[in-house]
Write an enzyme that holds these catalytic residues in place. Structure first.
Site, PDB file in Angstrom:
ATOM      1  CG  ASP A 182       4.159  -2.223  -4.834  1.00  0.00           C
ATOM      2  OD1 ASP A 182       3.760  -1.640  -4.808  1.00  0.00           O
ATOM      3  OD2 ASP A 182       5.221  -2.910  -4.388  1.00  0.00           O
ATOM      4  CG  HIS A 196       6.207  -3.731   2.566  1.00  0.00           C
ATOM      5  ND1 HIS A 196       5.797  -4.233   2.098  1.00  0.00           N
ATOM      6  CD2 HIS A 196       6.410  -2.772   2.011  1.00  0.00           C
ATOM      7  CE1 HIS A 196       4.790  -3.284   1.121  1.00  0.00           C
ATOM      8  NE2 HIS A 196       5.187  -1.948   1.561  1.00  0.00           N
TER       9      HIS A 196
HETATM   10  C1  NOJ Z   1       1.627   1.033   0.346  1.00  0.00           C
HETATM   11  C2  NOJ Z   1       3.185   0.875   0.430  1.00  0.00           C
HETATM   12  O1  NOJ Z   1       3.071  -0.979   1.012  1.00  0.00           O
HETATM   13  C3  NOJ Z   1       3.991   1.366   1.898  1.00  0.00           C
HETATM   14  O2  NOJ Z   1       5.220   0.795   2.278  1.00  0.00           O
HETATM   15  C4  NOJ Z   1       4.245   2.832   0.923  1.00  0.00           C
HETATM   16  O3  NOJ Z   1       4.596   3.318   2.209  1.00  0.00           O
HETATM   17  C5  NOJ Z   1       2.605   3.590   1.029  1.00  0.00           C
HETATM   18  N1  NOJ Z   1       1.810   3.102   0.458  1.00  0.00           N
HETATM   19  C6  NOJ Z   1       3.569   4.806   0.263  1.00  0.00           C
HETATM   20  O4  NOJ Z   1       3.748   4.488  -1.205  1.00  0.00           O
END
Ligand code: NOJ
Length: 536
Positions: A98, A314
């Site tokens: 990520d 998720h």
């Molecule tokens: C998208 C992510 O998948 C999520 O889990 C996160 O809370 C937000 N972006 C902020 O980074």
């Protein structure tokens, strides 16, 4: 469409904290992923997407990073990650990480410095606005809070956060910020990772002015703004050009009209994207609408761009629970899998999807751990809504729904940990688990392995043109993929009642189905068939 390995790939998402715990502290970790690497490889997938494991106070499960160059203790160490990269490569698997650069943690050294005064070297690395304490600069909302502005006592200014107040947004207008991100990306690429899943990457460009908006609840003002493509092209030039790195952008608020601007091959921006017309905007399965979404994206992108196919991750409730049927769990899990692997786009499997795991509904609000849930719940209770109403309205879409531990076997905590799991295991693990699925030739797992194998061996699934044969039908989804005289026909009954159809083909042409007996003119609830025929 030009051929490329990454268009043919199947991606497996590992939410490591819920995947496998190696040391008994109740939280999954990188060594746990290592223990299960052979299992992942056995699925036949090509790429692992690992959710953020960088150092983080963990307010938003790792999406609030305080150091991009080190590993969160809960996850393990840098040597664990290096070993994982090597072991993945030895098995022919690629590993992507990520990339979370719309915001950092408020504990990142950059932010600490930025908030220390109005004149320090990083004073403009984040987005600061004057205002009067108690009166934020505008009427916008953030994803996780009533306002995206948080007051800082030292600077006596507000800073901007698209998500929680612990996640201040970086100021991408500042050249030094951009260079810091690019050099960090290059550092990771040199470490041997194979690409990035770019978190909310189209939010990095902000609106030119922070004026009030007419409808603060429509958050689309947060992303997809003019100037975003210049930034992505710069990132491409600085980091990605000339490499084979895989990139997938998380792009909320984008429709097919703009999609190609992000992923068109000539654009030099991203390889593929996640859009949210289904995951964010479609509460449960609305088949006619789903078909329109598929058609519009296909027509807008092909042949010079390719999107991604996913129905859960998720952040989104497990697909069987939301888009299939728990009553027809096995059948609908297979149907959705077949659909995702045969529609145009790169398929993503979220851990546990391949055994048909279902979503959880906690009856006690305290069991929800997610910052988004907790903030929204508190806000609604403070506004006077009743706890029961708030809880029941939030259960289906709560992000924790899909974050329960992976179900490996019938042992303690589903074989996830020998300790106390950080989040409750779904009690249905006694029935739904990997070990049971491995022993059952008709399991969802066995079906997924076949699907992935078919995708590997039949380019029509990747490159075939797409045509919808029954676009108006509310329950039947019938489409074909066609390449070099070979046609694959998919016939799906996306529904919990039988339906009759004229689209069935003779049994000799049947490649895969989720029922034992196929009546050519009738489909059972959630029956899914894949046929092949060749033009003479
Ligand atoms: C998208 C992510 O998948 C999520 O889990 C996160 O809370 C937000 N972006 C902020 O980074």
């Amino acid at each position: 469409m030009n051929r490329a390995w990454w268009k043919e790939a199947v991606v497996y998402q590992v939410y490591w904290r819920s995947f496998k715990d190696s040391d008994g502290d109740g939280m999954g970790d990188l060594r746990g992923v290592m223990e299960k690497l052979d299992y992942i490889a056995s699925l036949g997938v090509d790429v692992i997407w690992l959710n953020p494991c960088y150092t983080s106070p963990d307010v938003d499960n790792g999406y609030d990073i305080s150091d991009y160059y080190t590993i969160m203790k809960k996850a393990g160490t840098m040597s664990d990650l290096e070993a994982l990269i090597t072991a993945a490569h030895e098995r022919g698997l690629k590993l992507i990480l990520d990339l979370v650069v719309n915001h950092t943690s408020d504990q990142h050294a950059w932010f600490k410095e930025s908030r220390s005064s109005r004149t320090n070297e990083k004073a403009d690395w984040y987005i600061w606005q004057d205002g009067v304490k108690g009166t934020p600069p505008n009427n916008w909302r953030s994803y996780f809070a009533p306002s995206p502005w948080a007051w800082d006592e030292t600077r006596e200014q507000y800073y901007f956060h698209s998500f929680a107040s612990e996640q201040p947004d970086l100021n991408w207008e500042h050249p030094a910020v951009r260079e810091a991100v690019y050099s960090m990306m290059r550092w990771w690429a040199n470490k041997g990772i194979d690409g990035f899943r770019m978190d909310v990457i189209n939010l990095i460009k902000k609106r030119a002015t922070y004026d009030d908006v007419a409808d603060p609840l429509d958050l689309s003002y947060l992303g997809n703004q003019p100037g975003i493509h210049e930034l992505l092209q710069e990132m491409h030039r600085e980091v990605l050009a000339g490499t084979d790195l895989f990139t997938v952008g998380e792009i909320p608020f984008v429709g097919p009209e703009d999609g190609l601007l992000y992923v068109g091959e000539e654009r030099n921006e991203l390889r593929t994207l996640f859009h949210f017309e289904v995951a964010d905007d479609m509460e449960t399965m609305d088949l006619p609408r789903f078909k329109q979404i598929q058609k519009r994206w296909y027509e807008a992108l092909y042949p010079s761009g390719i999107a991604s196919q996913f129905l859960n991750n998720h952040d989104h409730t497990r697909q069987v629970t939301r888009f299939g049927s728990e009553r027809y769990r096995v059948e609908s899990a297979k149907l959705l899998g077949l659909m995702l692997h045969t529609l145009p786009g790169i398929p993503y499997i979220y851990q546990g999807e391949e055994i048909g795991m279902t979503g959880i509904r906690f009856s006690d609000p305290e069991s929800y751990r997610d910052v988004a849930f907790r903030n929204q719940y508190a806000e609604r209770i403070a506004a006077g809504e009743s706890p029961g109403t708030v809880l029941s309205s939030m259960q289906l879409r709560a992000r924790d729904n899909s974050r329960t531990p992976m179900q490996w076997n019938t042992g303690k905590a589903a074989g996830f940990t020998i300790g106390t799991p950080w989040m409750a295991v779904n009690p249905n693990y006694r029935e739904i688990n990997v070990e049971a699925a491995e022993q059952d030739p008709n399991s969802v797992l066995a079906f997924y392995r076949k699907l992935i194998d078919l995708r590997k061996t039949h380019p029509v699934m990747v490159y075939g043109i797409y045509r919808d044969l029954a676009i108006q039908d509310p329950y039947l989804y019938v489409y074909e993929r066609v390449l070099d005289g070979v046609t694959w026909r998919v016939v799906l009954n996306v529904h919990d009642e039988p339906v009759t159809t004229t689209f069935g083909l003779p049994e000799e042409q049947l490649i895969l189905t989720n029922y034992d007996t196929a009546d050519i003119n009738r489909l059972a609830p959630y029956e899914a068939r894949l046929y092949q025929y060749e033009m003479p």
